[in-house]
Design a protein around this motif. Structure first.
Motif, short mmCIF file in Angstrom:
data_model
loop_
_atom_site.label_atom_id
_atom_site.label_comp_id
_atom_site.label_asym_id
_atom_site.label_seq_id
_atom_site.Cartn_x
_atom_site.Cartn_y
_atom_site.Cartn_z
N ALA A 88 0.99 -1.09 -0.07
CA ALA A 88 -0.03 0.02 0.07
C ALA A 88 0.81 1.11 0.05
CB ALA A 88 -0.86 0.06 1.24
N CYS A 89 0.69 2.08 -1.16
CA CYS A 89 1.54 3.22 -1.02
C CYS A 89 0.68 4.27 -1.86
CB CYS A 89 2.86 3.09 -1.78
SG CYS A 89 3.90 4.39 -1.60
N ASN A 90 0.58 5.60 -1.62
CA ASN A 90 0.38 6.73 -2.19
C ASN A 90 -1.42 6.33 -2.59
OD1 ASN A 90 2.60 7.95 -2.36
ND2 ASN A 90 3.21 6.92 -4.24
N GLY A 91 -2.02 5.86 -1.68
CA GLY A 91 -3.48 5.47 -1.63
C GLY A 91 -3.79 4.35 -2.68
N SER A 92 -3.00 3.55 -3.12
CA SER A 92 -3.33 2.45 -3.98
C SER A 92 -2.57 1.21 -3.49
CB SER A 92 -3.06 2.76 -5.57
OG SER A 92 -1.73 3.11 -5.61
N ILE A 93 -2.83 0.09 -4.09
CA ILE A 93 -2.36 -1.15 -3.96
C ILE A 93 -1.49 -1.79 -4.93
CG2 ILE A 93 -2.54 -3.56 -2.92
CD1 ILE A 93 -4.53 -2.47 -1.22
N ARG A 94 -0.18 -1.98 -4.87
CA ARG A 94 0.64 -2.89 -5.90
C ARG A 94 0.51 -4.37 -5.49
NH1 ARG A 94 5.13 0.91 -8.65
NH2 ARG A 94 3.78 2.22 -9.81
N LYS A 95 0.44 -5.47 -6.26
CA LYS A 95 0.69 -6.72 -5.94
C LYS A 95 1.96 -7.19 -6.59
CE LYS A 95 -4.18 -7.19 -5.02
NZ LYS A 95 -5.56 -8.08 -5.46
N PHE A 96 2.92 -7.81 -6.12
CA PHE A 96 4.15 -8.03 -6.49
C PHE A 96 4.46 -9.74 -6.53
CE2 PHE A 96 5.00 -3.82 -5.30
CZ PHE A 96 5.62 -3.27 -6.56
N ARG A 97 4.45 -10.61 -7.33
CA ARG A 97 4.89 -11.76 -7.77
C ARG A 97 6.30 -12.12 -7.00
NH1 ARG A 97 3.71 -10.89 -12.97
NH2 ARG A 97 5.79 -11.46 -13.63
#
Length: 240
Positions: A88-97
């Protein structure tokens, strides 16, 4: 669940952390790292409690410092867990394999090759690309897979004069064959690539021999979203 993750991240000026259960629920955990403003650690007791609730399918944490890529330490720990990590960063979520480290890979065409490296590096930098089937020898059959797939996935050619870090260099190492090797241009005129000549994936200068074999240089339409810190942090993790 996304809203729950973002609410949790916004609740603290430190990094928060948790575990995703069965791909559908966040189990909030306490950050027990001695420096929680820049790092996180989940206690064994929190991990065991989460395991009792169901299958742990991802690790979640936040970056209050507005760095939307995994740090070098994140990458080292991710590969220990062998799980996707949600950030979670800058109000969004990134999903990393949990992709392998970018340096030191052993070549296997279609599995761990120059496109795999290119795709995984872009993934760590925030841009997801599809995989595509590639049988050995495609470059001798006129299939032209690289150029077709680049054009179909929002890349456009740029001139060598305009090339910038993050651009993809396509080489034509074999006379009379399709262009079949990719390299990512990094800062200081370095490239990241993985060839089939018995070498491990590596970073090295964009030397004159490579320049002579360069067929074209390509840039993704979302290049402004490409955060090369994702590559540099992974390299630092491998070199640690």
């Amino acid at each position: 669940m996304t809203e729950d993750c973002l609410d949790f991240a916004a609740s603290s000026a430190d990094e928060v952390c948790g575990l995703i259960i069965d791909d559908r629920r966040l189990q909030r955990c306490q950050n027990v790292h001695p420096f929680p403003s820049t790092s996180f650690r989940i206690s064994d007791s929190d991990w065991l409690t989460a395991e009792q609730q169901g299958e742990i399918t991802a690790v979640f944490h936040s970056h209050p410092a507005a760095i939307p890529v995994l740090s070098g330490n994140d990458r080292r720990q991710q590969l220990i867990t062998r799980l996707p990590w949600w950030l979670a960063c800058n109000g969004s979520i990134r999903k990393f394999r949990p992709v392998p480290h970018l340096l030191g890979r052993k070549f296997e065409h279609g599995v761990m090759d120059c496109y795999t490296l290119f795709r995984d590096a872009y993934h760590l930098c925030g841009i997801d690309l599809p995989d595509f089937d590639r049988a050995a020898g495609w470059w001798l059959r006129g299939e032209n897979l690289y150029l077709k797939n680049l054009a179909a996935n929002d890349f456009h050619p740029v001139t060598a004069r305009d090339a910038q870090p993050g651009d993809v260099i396509i080489r034509q190492p074999f006379t009379g064959a399709d262009p079949c090797h990719s390299m990512i241009l990094l800062g200081s005129n370095m490239v990241l690539h993985h060839d089939c000549a018995g070498h491990l994936s590596r970073r090295e200068p964009y030397r004159q021999a490579f320049i002579k074999q360069t067929h074209s240089i390509w840039r993704h339409e979302q290049c402004s979203s490409l955060d090369l810190r994702g590559i540099y942090e992974d390299i630092s993790a491998k070199s640690y």
